[in-house]
Design an enzyme around this catalytic site. Sequence first.
Site, PDB file in Angstrom:
ATOM      1  N   SER A 125      45.632  53.562  16.068  1.00  0.00           N
ATOM      2  CA  SER A 125      46.457  52.358  16.151  1.00  0.00           C
ATOM      3  C   SER A 125      45.711  51.161  15.575  1.00  0.00           C
ATOM      4  O   SER A 125      46.253  50.075  15.503  1.00  0.00           O
ATOM      5  CB  SER A 125      46.839  52.076  17.604  1.00  0.00           C
ATOM      6  OG  SER A 125      45.706  52.182  18.433  1.00  0.00           O
ATOM      7  N   HIS A 146      51.300  56.846  13.038  1.00  0.00           N
ATOM      8  CA  HIS A 146      51.115  56.206  14.350  1.00  0.00           C
ATOM      9  C   HIS A 146      52.385  56.366  15.184  1.00  0.00           C
ATOM     10  O   HIS A 146      53.423  55.808  14.867  1.00  0.00           O
ATOM     11  CB  HIS A 146      50.781  54.724  14.126  1.00  0.00           C
ATOM     12  CG  HIS A 146      50.436  53.990  15.375  1.00  0.00           C
ATOM     13  ND1 HIS A 146      50.546  52.627  15.502  1.00  0.00           N
ATOM     14  CD2 HIS A 146      49.976  54.434  16.568  1.00  0.00           C
ATOM     15  CE1 HIS A 146      50.162  52.264  16.709  1.00  0.00           C
ATOM     16  NE2 HIS A 146      49.820  53.343  17.384  1.00  0.00           N
ATOM     17  N   GLU A 158      55.221  54.919  12.691  1.00  0.00           N
ATOM     18  CA  GLU A 158      54.676  53.920  11.759  1.00  0.00           C
ATOM     19  C   GLU A 158      53.732  54.650  10.802  1.00  0.00           C
ATOM     20  O   GLU A 158      52.714  55.193  11.241  1.00  0.00           O
ATOM     21  CB  GLU A 158      53.915  52.871  12.582  1.00  0.00           C
ATOM     22  CG  GLU A 158      53.262  51.782  11.776  1.00  0.00           C
ATOM     23  CD  GLU A 158      52.573  50.730  12.679  1.00  0.00           C
ATOM     24  OE1 GLU A 158      52.783  49.534  12.454  1.00  0.00           O
ATOM     25  OE2 GLU A 158      51.822  51.113  13.595  1.00  0.00           O
ATOM     26  N   ASN A 197      50.908  46.505  15.926  1.00  0.00           N
ATOM     27  CA  ASN A 197      49.840  45.818  16.653  1.00  0.00           C
ATOM     28  C   ASN A 197      49.478  44.458  16.056  1.00  0.00           C
ATOM     29  O   ASN A 197      48.884  43.627  16.732  1.00  0.00           O
ATOM     30  CB  ASN A 197      48.615  46.711  16.791  1.00  0.00           C
ATOM     31  CG  ASN A 197      48.862  47.763  17.861  1.00  0.00           C
ATOM     32  OD1 ASN A 197      49.544  47.477  18.848  1.00  0.00           O
ATOM     33  ND2 ASN A 197      48.359  48.959  17.671  1.00  0.00           N
TER      34      ASN A 197
HETATM   35  N1  CAA Z   1      61.736  64.110  27.151  1.00  0.00           N
HETATM   36  C1  CAA Z   1      62.912  63.677  26.675  1.00  0.00           C
HETATM   37  N2  CAA Z   1      63.544  62.548  27.099  1.00  0.00           N
HETATM   38  C2  CAA Z   1      62.950  61.830  28.070  1.00  0.00           C
HETATM   39  C3  CAA Z   1      61.714  62.226  28.614  1.00  0.00           C
HETATM   40  C4  CAA Z   1      61.111  63.422  28.118  1.00  0.00           C
HETATM   41  N3  CAA Z   1      59.950  63.846  28.576  1.00  0.00           N
HETATM   42  N4  CAA Z   1      61.356  61.322  29.535  1.00  0.00           N
HETATM   43  C5  CAA Z   1      62.321  60.390  29.576  1.00  0.00           C
HETATM   44  N5  CAA Z   1      63.280  60.696  28.694  1.00  0.00           N
HETATM   45  C6  CAA Z   1      64.494  59.917  28.398  1.00  0.00           C
HETATM   46  C7  CAA Z   1      65.340  59.750  29.647  1.00  0.00           C
HETATM   47  O1  CAA Z   1      66.207  60.854  29.833  1.00  0.00           O
HETATM   48  C8  CAA Z   1      66.087  58.480  29.328  1.00  0.00           C
HETATM   49  O2  CAA Z   1      67.128  58.778  28.407  1.00  0.00           O
HETATM   50  P1  CAA Z   1      68.587  58.077  28.550  1.00  0.00           P
HETATM   51  O3  CAA Z   1      68.353  56.611  28.347  1.00  0.00           O
HETATM   52  O4  CAA Z   1      69.395  58.724  27.444  1.00  0.00           O
HETATM   53  O5  CAA Z   1      69.041  58.426  29.922  1.00  0.00           O
HETATM   54  C9  CAA Z   1      65.045  57.644  28.573  1.00  0.00           C
HETATM   55  O6  CAA Z   1      64.120  58.602  28.043  1.00  0.00           O
HETATM   56  C10 CAA Z   1      64.317  56.657  29.466  1.00  0.00           C
HETATM   57  O7  CAA Z   1      63.625  57.383  30.488  1.00  0.00           O
HETATM   58  P2  CAA Z   1      63.516  56.952  32.018  1.00  0.00           P
HETATM   59  O8  CAA Z   1      64.867  56.627  32.585  1.00  0.00           O
HETATM   60  O9  CAA Z   1      62.699  57.974  32.718  1.00  0.00           O
HETATM   61  O10 CAA Z   1      62.607  55.676  32.006  1.00  0.00           O
HETATM   62  P3  CAA Z   1      62.913  54.152  31.902  1.00  0.00           P
HETATM   63  O11 CAA Z   1      64.327  53.816  31.613  1.00  0.00           O
HETATM   64  O12 CAA Z   1      62.276  53.575  33.105  1.00  0.00           O
HETATM   65  O13 CAA Z   1      62.062  53.792  30.590  1.00  0.00           O
HETATM   66  C11 CAA Z   1      60.194  53.693  29.152  1.00  0.00           C
HETATM   67  C12 CAA Z   1      60.710  54.152  30.491  1.00  0.00           C
HETATM   68  C13 CAA Z   1      60.841  54.488  28.025  1.00  0.00           C
HETATM   69  C14 CAA Z   1      58.687  53.932  29.162  1.00  0.00           C
HETATM   70  C15 CAA Z   1      60.563  52.162  28.981  1.00  0.00           C
HETATM   71  O14 CAA Z   1      60.069  51.426  30.075  1.00  0.00           O
HETATM   72  C16 CAA Z   1      60.007  51.580  27.721  1.00  0.00           C
HETATM   73  O15 CAA Z   1      60.581  51.726  26.659  1.00  0.00           O
HETATM   74  N6  CAA Z   1      58.857  50.879  27.842  1.00  0.00           N
HETATM   75  C17 CAA Z   1      58.134  50.342  26.685  1.00  0.00           C
HETATM   76  C18 CAA Z   1      57.323  51.443  26.061  1.00  0.00           C
HETATM   77  C19 CAA Z   1      56.566  50.974  24.871  1.00  0.00           C
HETATM   78  O16 CAA Z   1      56.675  49.854  24.405  1.00  0.00           O
HETATM   79  N7  CAA Z   1      55.757  51.879  24.317  1.00  0.00           N
HETATM   80  C20 CAA Z   1      54.921  51.583  23.202  1.00  0.00           C
HETATM   81  C21 CAA Z   1      53.563  51.312  23.687  1.00  0.00           C
HETATM   82  S1  CAA Z   1      52.474  50.844  22.352  1.00  0.00           S
HETATM   83  C22 CAA Z   1      51.843  52.297  21.805  1.00  0.00           C
HETATM   84  O17 CAA Z   1      52.149  53.353  22.251  1.00  0.00           O
HETATM   85  C23 CAA Z   1      50.908  52.278  20.664  1.00  0.00           C
HETATM   86  C24 CAA Z   1      49.906  51.242  20.470  1.00  0.00           C
HETATM   87  O18 CAA Z   1      49.306  51.236  19.403  1.00  0.00           O
HETATM   88  C25 CAA Z   1      49.485  50.241  21.474  1.00  0.00           C
END
Ligand code: CAA
Length: 293
Positions: A125, A146, A158, A197
């Site tokens: 990242s 990424h 990405e 980032n």
């Molecule tokens: N397989 C398939 N689908 C899944 C799954 C899995 N293992 N786990 C969850 N899902 C699906 C759920 O079924 C749900 O789908 P629907 O909306 O169609 O019902 C969806 O994913 C959301 O899941 P949850 O209801 O369990 O969770 P939530 O609504 O509380 O959301 C989250 C959780 C997706 C983490 C949300 O809070 C979110 O988007 N947060 C931000 C995450 C983010 O920004 N990530 C990037 C971080 S930065 C990075 O990674 C890189 C870097 O360089 C820093």
Amino acid sequence: MDNQTLPQIQTVGVVGCGLMGSGIVEVCARAGYQVVVSEVSQEALHAGLGRLRQSLDKGLSRGKLSQEDHAATLDRVRGTTDLEDFAACDLVIEAVLENLEAKRQIFRRLDEICPWHSILASNTSSISITKIAAATDRPEKVIGAHFFNPVPVMPLLELVRGLQTSEESYQALRAFGERLDKRIVVALKDNPGFIVNLLFVPYGLDAIRGLEQGVASMEDFDTAMKLGMNHPMGPFELMDFVGLDTMLFIAEAMYEETKDPRYAAPPRLRQMVAAGMMGRKSGRGFYDYRAKG
Ligand code: CAA
């Protein structure tokens, strides 16, 4: 470029089966690729494959995949502790800790082991793709790929072009990402922070600085961004989710390259990492997760 002329990817290697690696394995195997995944020890491999199974179980219970797809996905995955097992991979994606020297060593080994047509990608990242590529004799076949956590849920991939990444490698990765059903953005330059980032790191660090300056409580910062900007998580929740050690590492790598004060890590972040408060994964970060188990 015509898809017919691109290198055909059938078998994918993933180096590292941590949080990101296991997610990458999952999306590749679900898309029908044969996947080989490596870890440094049998214990780490066992834990990583356990994480993969857990995520597939969750997908099954949420109706995202069928029982048949669940079984077929697991069938396509083979674990190993020996990088020599990547000898038949057309694409290898490295997803180990953010450490340039560790990555360069892995790429040097992969360069020796993998066939000449294989593309070598890094899930980094923050580390320069050009610097990683320089450890190989095929810098034109090295690219950044990424992914975002949780990989099976986040729709973005990405891609990052290093200084020497060829058009052919880039197009092959684009076609691969589309088969994973990811939306692709491309960092045209190997700049610190790429696209996501470049924006996220100063945003998170500014939230910490705002907290240090007493502008608002962290709960109010989070509520403001969730309800005012429709973000799924506020900045403090998101930094806890990403991991504060990762956040610090990315900020330091970007600061090191640019000396831009926007990327200078605030004392509060350094202190929390020194204290072992890494966010969700350690049970405590800006918030306390221990009560929830
Ligand atoms: N397989 C398939 N689908 C899944 C799954 C899995 N293992 N786990 C969850 N899902 C699906 C759920 O079924 C749900 O789908 P629907 O909306 O169609 O019902 C969806 O994913 C959301 O899941 P949850 O209801 O369990 O969770 P939530 O609504 O509380 O959301 C989250 C959780 C997706 C983490 C949300 O809070 C979110 O988007 N947060 C931000 C995450 C983010 O920004 N990530 C990037 C971080 S930065 C990075 O990674 C890189 C870097 O360089 C820093």
